[in-house]
Design a protein around this motif. Structure first.
Motif, PDB file in Angstrom:
ATOM      1  N   GLU A 186       0.879  -1.173   0.000  1.00  0.00           N
ATOM      2  CA  GLU A 186       0.000   0.000   0.000  1.00  0.00           C
ATOM      3  C   GLU A 186       0.916   1.222   0.000  1.00  0.00           C
ATOM      4  O   GLU A 186       1.371   1.673   1.037  1.00  0.00           O
ATOM      5  CB  GLU A 186      -0.922  -0.023   1.224  1.00  0.00           C
ATOM      6  N   LEU A 192       0.612   4.531  -0.721  1.00  0.00           N
ATOM      7  CA  LEU A 192      -0.166   5.758  -0.880  1.00  0.00           C
ATOM      8  C   LEU A 192       0.337   6.827   0.084  1.00  0.00           C
ATOM      9  O   LEU A 192       0.955   6.525   1.091  1.00  0.00           O
ATOM     10  CB  LEU A 192      -1.647   5.486  -0.604  1.00  0.00           C
ATOM     11  N   GLU A 244      -2.736   1.148  -7.080  1.00  0.00           N
ATOM     12  CA  GLU A 244      -3.065   2.297  -7.925  1.00  0.00           C
ATOM     13  C   GLU A 244      -4.540   2.646  -7.738  1.00  0.00           C
ATOM     14  O   GLU A 244      -5.413   1.802  -7.961  1.00  0.00           O
ATOM     15  CB  GLU A 244      -2.781   1.979  -9.396  1.00  0.00           C
ATOM     16  N   MET A 276      -6.233   9.002  -6.303  1.00  0.00           N
ATOM     17  CA  MET A 276      -4.969   9.321  -5.643  1.00  0.00           C
ATOM     18  C   MET A 276      -3.806   9.056  -6.596  1.00  0.00           C
ATOM     19  O   MET A 276      -3.043   8.111  -6.430  1.00  0.00           O
ATOM     20  CB  MET A 276      -4.797   8.500  -4.366  1.00  0.00           C
ATOM     21  N   LYS A 329      -0.279   8.922  -8.499  1.00  0.00           N
ATOM     22  CA  LYS A 329       1.113   9.032  -8.054  1.00  0.00           C
ATOM     23  C   LYS A 329       1.791  10.239  -8.716  1.00  0.00           C
ATOM     24  O   LYS A 329       2.755  10.779  -8.189  1.00  0.00           O
ATOM     25  CB  LYS A 329       1.864   7.739  -8.411  1.00  0.00           C
TER      26      LYS A 329
END
Length: 897
Positions: A727, A729, A749, A753, A755
């Motif tokens: 994870e 994030l 992914e 949110m 990247k």
């Protein structure tokens, strides 16, 4: 026997290679004592050893690369095993290919594929020749049942490139292999692997890429074993879909107000019909610390090993013998099952009460069961301490072992006394053995059933441990108990998150080769084929918050390279300790934060200082002090406003001094642009501090954090064959994607949110293959809930990502929900995993009326009640033939079925 090693590898300047293995010449599996390889030419590295074949029957080995930064990278090939006891030659030549962990094919040799998806592949049976000079070994994990690997090349042994009559290979473990007698005069030879349909007797295709070459490495009478890596075939063709749901959220007619391990069978029945290949769960460990709703938080386990009693099925425990004892519970069971949400306290109250009655009624019969004694023996390293901890928690009314009148400090000899047969407490303690045993049986039975359905199970490893847990009690030296783990601010929690967990003492954990982690993985592998590492960024650095802080915003990353005091002068910044490191409180700040309550704050909580502003009075200098004050003034309507305002004053600083640095090292407080203290500086100073801030968070740390991750993650990955997903994030360091790729760890992914900081939304079609795509997680609102949160953002998403014209629907209509799900199904990622709520959102008749009721967690609320339940039972979901058929068609048509 002489053994020569030839390794194909192109190194860079400063890199070196070694062989580690089970022979003394290879360091006896100690990487520090591995045998160095010598550079031979641009294509090969070389080493040679002598082995006494009477003392060893097999050689186990792997290669280790030390890069130019001194970091060790282990070859991902974990199955280099060579039989040496019965070789017909006294000289063995091993020609190997380095296995890069980031190769996609490695994923197909992890537990989900080996044990469930690819566990019945067929292969032709070959006759071994009496004499052979070479054995070819290669991997090809994605072949259909009727196909095998074949070999075509120059020279008589390889058929002179006749693809109509290729040399067939047979499957042996992970490898496709064949033994051939290649005359020395025929070397060197060129060759290629291909695919042959042995059922139809027809050649299918050659592998991609250039021809391979076999040089002459041998001497007369030697045997050469070639490990040729992977057949060069398309390696991103396998894709699967999965369902993500907490066990507690399952609803069935036979459960007891909460999802149970037995309900996983019904979930598997539904998932099979829908074309799913994976079931993903939240942590299932015991969180019974207070026996209040606060224990509903699944990431605060009192044991990293013990299973949660809430998931036990009482009828299975009782069996026919104890069925009568459950008759009085039928009414309560119906009452709890009818609730929209979980009543955690009631469920636990009745389950523990009935379990104790069943335990008493069973007597000592269970202790004579060989399977039970085997379970206790295999799990003793955690089970004994857990059972005693649970007994002492019950006895003293708290899981906070610091408050216990006895045994507050773990002592193994004392533990043994408490569980000894002559102890008065032994029977009470064994109750927890018995409960864990039944939980183990029920979960294992469910997992075996799921596997038979062709589905794998994915678990979840929390990044931290609970402060008042067995783990912290048993080995406090493995944790930094004087810090709290959390997460920096983000869109979901603007003040950051404070999980309250102690942080890991990685240096101490490394001393015994991460034994605690390896035991944890071993226990998880009893039930799971894959797992999600919660907050994998914590292996690079962890957001660490002082004990006297409540909000996560007062944390900093540890470890981190600090700002040295000399850097301020170098950048033209006059360093004023009081201005930068103490809360900046002026009349203007007070008016901004408190409005009409500013005068009350001046009178009750502050003292004037010599800088023309105010300091917090000694009784209110920390957030914990303010929290305690607010708890004692709960009846005052202004208390909550004052509490959060005082929290803001305390966090209104620019830097934290590193303890013990004597004023030489400092760390930035995060979110500098939002700090009132920063906004009150002149523009020139703000610009210089902003440059230093960007350097601190986004430049200087990256190589340092990469090194930190490479100290831990490779060793942990080697300890398990489960498929690992991270994870990743939040505030992601630049090195994270490359480290995860190099280790073959799947990324996460999420559409909302991205990247890439330059984009507002991530599009699933751009997902890397080694990833999991999902429209939402348990920490977020569902698709439907998110759609209603920000009208302007929804409109942009509607026009750009969904490529739809006009005005976006006000509510997330089924066709919109369906379009988002399909985007994820057609993504190039290996896995597309959905919360059940997001799938049901495609149906006008099955979706819940209020999307706000579908959310599982609110990360900004540390006391959130985790009580979401399916609004329809699994039995009913299985009967929804029209919806299930539609979902299955979507999954199959997307190539995930």
């Amino acid at each position: 026997m002489k053994i020569d090693f030839y390794l194909r590898f192109h190194t860079r300047y400063g890199q070196s290679l070694a062989i580690s293995g089970n022979h003394p010449s290879l360091g006896s599996n100690d990487p520090a004592q591995a045998l160095p390889l010598q550079y031979l030419n641009p294509e090969f590295w070389y080493a040679s050893i002598e082995v006494d074949t009477t003392a060893a029957t097999s050689l186990h080995y792997h290669y280790v690369l030390t890069n130019e930064f001194g970091e060790r990278v282990v070859d991902a090939e974990q199955h280099r095993i060579v039989a040496i006891g019965r070789k017909d030659s006294g000289h063995l030549v091993l020609v190997d290919t380095w296995n890069y962990a980031g190769e996609f094919e490695n994923a197909f040799y992890t537990a989900p594929f080996r044990q469930v998806f690819f566990n019945s592949q067929k292969s032709p049976r070959l006759k071994n020749p009496k004499h052979y000079s070479h054995q070819f070994r290669v991997k090809a994990p994605l072949l259909p049942d009727q196909e095998c690997v074949c070999l075509v090349g120059s020279g008589p042994a390889l058929g002179e490139w006749d693809s109509a009559n290729p040399v067939l290979l047979e499957r042996s473990g992970d490898w496709w292999t064949v033994k051939l007698d290649v005359a020395p005069t025929d070397l060197p030879i060129t060759y290629k692997y291909g695919i042959y349909n042995f059922k139809k007797g027809s050649f299918v295709r050659f592998e991609d890429g250039d021809n391979r070459t076999l040089y002459r490495h041998d001497e007369a009478g030697s045997i050469t074993l070639l490990h040729d890596g992977f057949v060069r075939l398309p390696n991103t063709s396998w894709k699967g879909a999965g369902i993500a749901i907490p066990v507690f959220s399952l609803r069935s007619a036979n459960s007891f107000g909460v999802g149970e391990f037995t309900d996983l069978k019904l979930l598997a029945d539904w998932a099979t019909g829908a074309g799913m290949k994976l079931i993903q769960l939240l942590p299932i460990n015991d969180t019974s610390a207070t026996f209040t709703y606060l224990d509903s938080y699944p990431y605060a386990a009192i044991s990293a090993f013990a299973l949660h009693p809430q998931y036990i099925n009482l009828s299975k425990v009782a069996g026919k013998k104890g069925a009568a004892a459950l008759k009085s519970l039928v009414k309560k069971q119906k009452q709890l099952n009818a609730l929209t949400e979980i009543d955690y306290e009631e469920v636990m109250k009745y389950k523990m009460q009935v379990l104790r009655e069943l335990y008493e009624a069973e007597g000592e019969e269970f202790s004579k069961d060989a399977e039970y004694t085997s379970f206790v023996s295999a799990n003793g390293h955690w089970l004994k301490a857990y059972a005693v901890f649970s007994h002492l928690r019950d006895k003293f009314g708290t899981a906070d072992f610091n408050q216990w009148k006895t045994n507050s400090v773990y002592n193994e000899a004392e533990i043994e006394k408490l569980i000894s047969a002559r102890s008065k407490t032994a029977k009470e303690i064994r109750f927890y053995y018995w409960v864990q045993y039944h939980l183990h049986l029920q979960l294992k039975d469910a997992v075996d059933y799921i596997h038979k359905k062709g589905i794998v199970v994915k678990g979840d490893i929390p990044i931290g441990i609970y402060r008042y847990s067995v783990d912290a009690w048993q080995a406090p030296e493995l944790y930094h108990m004087d810090w709290q783990a959390g997460a920096p601010p983000d869109d979901f929690a603007i003040k950051g998150q404070n999980w309250g967990f102690p942080t890991y003492n990685w240096e101490k954990m490394q001393e015994d080769g991460f034994r605690w982690w390896k035991q944890r993985f071993e226990q998880m592998s009893n039930y799971f084929d894959a797992f999600r590492i919660d907050h994998i960024l914590g292996f690079f650095r962890i957001w660490s918050i002082p004990l006297d802080a409540v909000e996560g915003i007062l944390g900093r990353f540890i470890p981190a390279l600090p700002v040295r005091h000399t850097e301020f002068g170098e950048r033209g910044i006059w360093f004023d300790y009081d201005r930068y490191c103490r809360p900046y409180i002026t009349d203007a700040v007070l008016d901004e934060v408190f409005g009409p309550l500013a005068s009350r704050v001046r009178d009750e909580f502050l003292v004037p200082n010599s800088r023309g502003g105010y300091d917090l009075s000694p009784a209110f200098e920390t957030q914990r002090q303010v929290e305690a004050w607010a708890a004692s003034r709960a009846g005052d309507p202004e208390t909550d406003t004052l509490k959060h305002g005082l929290y803001d004053l305390i966090s209104n600083v620019l830097f934290f001094e590193e303890p013990g640095s004597n004023g030489t090292h400092y760390h930035f407080r995060i979110s500098i642009e939002s700090i009132t203290s920063f906004r009150h500086l002149d523009e020139g100073l703000k610009a210089r501090l902003r440059e230093l801030y960007v350097d601190y968070f986004y430049r200087r740390q990256d190589g340092f954090w990469k090194h930190e991750a490479l100290r831990k993650l490779p060793a942990l990955k080697e300890a398990t064959n489960m498929l690992i997903c991270g994870e990743d994030l939040g505030m992601v360091p630049a090195s994270v994607p490359s480290v995860m790729k190099d280790l073959g760890i799947l990324s996460l992914e999420i559409q909302r949110m991205p990247k890439d900081p330059t984009t507002e939304f991530f599009h699933p079609r751009t997902a890397p293959y080694l990833s999991v795509v999902t429209p939402s997680t348990h920490d977020m609102s569902t698709i439907r809930g998110w759609w209603e949160e920000d009208r302007a953002r929804t409109q942009r998403f509607f026009n750009t990502v969904l490529e739809s014209h006009g005005t976006a629907p006000y509510f997330c209509e089924p066709w919109v929900n369906r379009a988002i799900v399909l985007q994820h199904l057609y993504a190039p990622a290996m896995w597309s995993i959905f919360q059940l709520q997001d799938l049901l959102g495609m149906s006008e008749t099955l979706r819940r009326e209020n999307p706000a009721e579908e959310r599982i967690n609110q990360p900004a609320d540390p006391k959130h009640y985790w009580r979401y339940r399916m609004h329809l039972p699994l039995e009913g979901l299985i009967r929804e033939k029209e919806f299930n058929t539609e979902l299955r068609e979507y999954i199959v048509n997307s190539g995930r079925g």
